[in-house]
Design an enzyme around this catalytic site. Sequence first.
Site, PDB file in Angstrom:
ATOM      1  N   CYS A 196      -7.835  31.559 -17.785  1.00  0.00           N
ATOM      2  CA  CYS A 196      -8.475  32.809 -18.171  1.00  0.00           C
ATOM      3  C   CYS A 196      -9.107  32.723 -19.553  1.00  0.00           C
ATOM      4  CB  CYS A 196      -7.462  33.953 -18.145  1.00  0.00           C
ATOM      5  SG  CYS A 196      -6.043  33.665 -19.180  1.00  0.00           S
ATOM      6  N   GLY A 231     -12.855  32.720 -15.903  1.00  0.00           N
ATOM      7  CA  GLY A 231     -12.102  33.425 -14.875  1.00  0.00           C
ATOM      8  C   GLY A 231     -12.961  34.438 -14.164  1.00  0.00           C
ATOM      9  N   ASN A 265      -3.803  33.548 -22.202  1.00  0.00           N
ATOM     10  CA  ASN A 265      -4.439  32.380 -21.621  1.00  0.00           C
ATOM     11  C   ASN A 265      -3.473  31.222 -21.739  1.00  0.00           C
ATOM     12  OD1 ASN A 265      -7.109  30.121 -22.629  1.00  0.00           O
ATOM     13  ND2 ASN A 265      -6.184  30.392 -20.649  1.00  0.00           N
ATOM     14  N   GLY A 266      -3.100  30.630 -20.604  1.00  0.00           N
ATOM     15  CA  GLY A 266      -2.201  29.488 -20.635  1.00  0.00           C
ATOM     16  C   GLY A 266      -1.150  29.569 -19.557  1.00  0.00           C
ATOM     17  N   TYR A 292     -15.041  20.021 -19.287  1.00  0.00           N
ATOM     18  CA  TYR A 292     -15.556  20.940 -18.277  1.00  0.00           C
ATOM     19  C   TYR A 292     -15.401  22.428 -18.593  1.00  0.00           C
ATOM     20  CZ  TYR A 292     -15.774  23.679 -13.976  1.00  0.00           C
ATOM     21  OH  TYR A 292     -16.072  24.636 -13.062  1.00  0.00           O
TER      22      TYR A 292
END
Length: 490
Positions: free
Chosen positions: A16, A44, A119-120, A263
């Site tokens: 995210c 996301g 996030n994670g 990426y």
Amino acid sequence: MMRKVPRRERHLHEECGVFGLFSPETADVASLAYYGLFALQHRGQESAGIAVNDDGVFSVWRGVGLAGEALPRQRLQSLGAGQIAVGHVRYATTGSDAALNAQPLMINHFKGRMALAHNGNLTNSMELRRMLEEQGSIFHTTTDSEVIAYLLVRERLRTPSIEAAVRSAMNDLEGAYSLVIASPTKLIAVRDPHGFRPLCMGRRPDGSVVFASESCALDAVGAVLERDIRPGEIVTVGRDGVHSDASHCDTVPRRLCVFEFIYFARPDSVIDGCSVTQARQQAGAFLAKEHPVEADVVVGVPDSGLDAALGYASASGIPYALGFTKNKYVGRTFLAPTQSLREDGVSFKLNPIRSVVKGKRVVLVDDSIVRGTTCRRMIDLLRRAGVREIHMRVSAPPFVSPCYYGTDIDSAEDLIATRHTVEEIARIIGVDSLGYLSLEHTGQLAGAGAEGFCTACFGGGYPTAVPSAGQKDRFSQKISRSASLAGQSP
């Protein structure tokens, strides 16, 4: 019932993106957060949400889909003005993609309200969840983000401030977490001690302080990048200014996920002082050095393969050309109506430009090969376009291990490189030669700007303790059952 969406195969996905803004005056912080989330949309696409704090009064809206779908204009307007906003876009790696798991999470507790975006991935979420349930916590989602929220509430009842609660809770958290948290009066940004996921800070001309997963979101709201949040750092913004707590900094080695550069991140972002575009071009240059070949043209796979292809072309002297056209009107969440169409779905998004590749010896540059099925279909498209030879170059090493830090590399059994040699993979996907970036050069992508990368998915070893396979399977089964029940709720 909740619709089950098949796992996409084209690329890996990251969990995210988070966004937070503190304004010194009452402002339309919801709209600014909205713009920030659009800039982070690549991180996301399954759900999005915004929470606004106006002098301690919180309003929140969350929905499923892209930001424009999940946050329609009328809902955005209903959030009103305020001083603090927290936003989130989500791709699910832990927990389902059901609406109940959309963030920011809103928590009511004895000391007030709290909005949290994460996030994670925690590596000890199952143990913490069990401990919290035994202490009486009742979980409403299937995410480890709620584990973090409940730990913060527990510590907030024991400590004099929200930043002290964060500092104490970090002693129990293991794994990857970049957080943006809104309390009744403060905005807090937190990055785990390893710095697995990026988090940066900027300022707008009006004095607003902005936090975001990537610097491209700062650009979207007119903020100037000031610096990255240090691994382990807690940054608190309030009426009395900006304060940093470095008590958890430099306690463990830095381990930013290297795939942020390969990426995940947008090309125009700067992470830990390094340009994403330059890092990708450097990967291509390394590939040209490691895996030279005689060819007529270098072609990149849109989008993240393009910069690496430019780097390969520049270093090798082989001309670069756009060899694919990309359908800009097919989103990343596109799902064909039948299985047979899904198997051929790559042609809906990418199509070779025959005049560029026909009769040519092509160096095809992409960022990764995960399972190999989608890659094989793309190679078939090139063959049908009349390509003479295909020499594939990958700007990352082979994936050989699962990721526990927020990337959906969830099983070694699904990874083609765990079962086949490079030569075998080349035959399976149908290329004349195949070369991967070495682990040594992967660690040098960002030059001197990054002090250390996590390369666990490439066999570089895990920086933390990780769940056993049995633990992960049991937790995944528990989450799946919870998600199924949630999907049946009215």
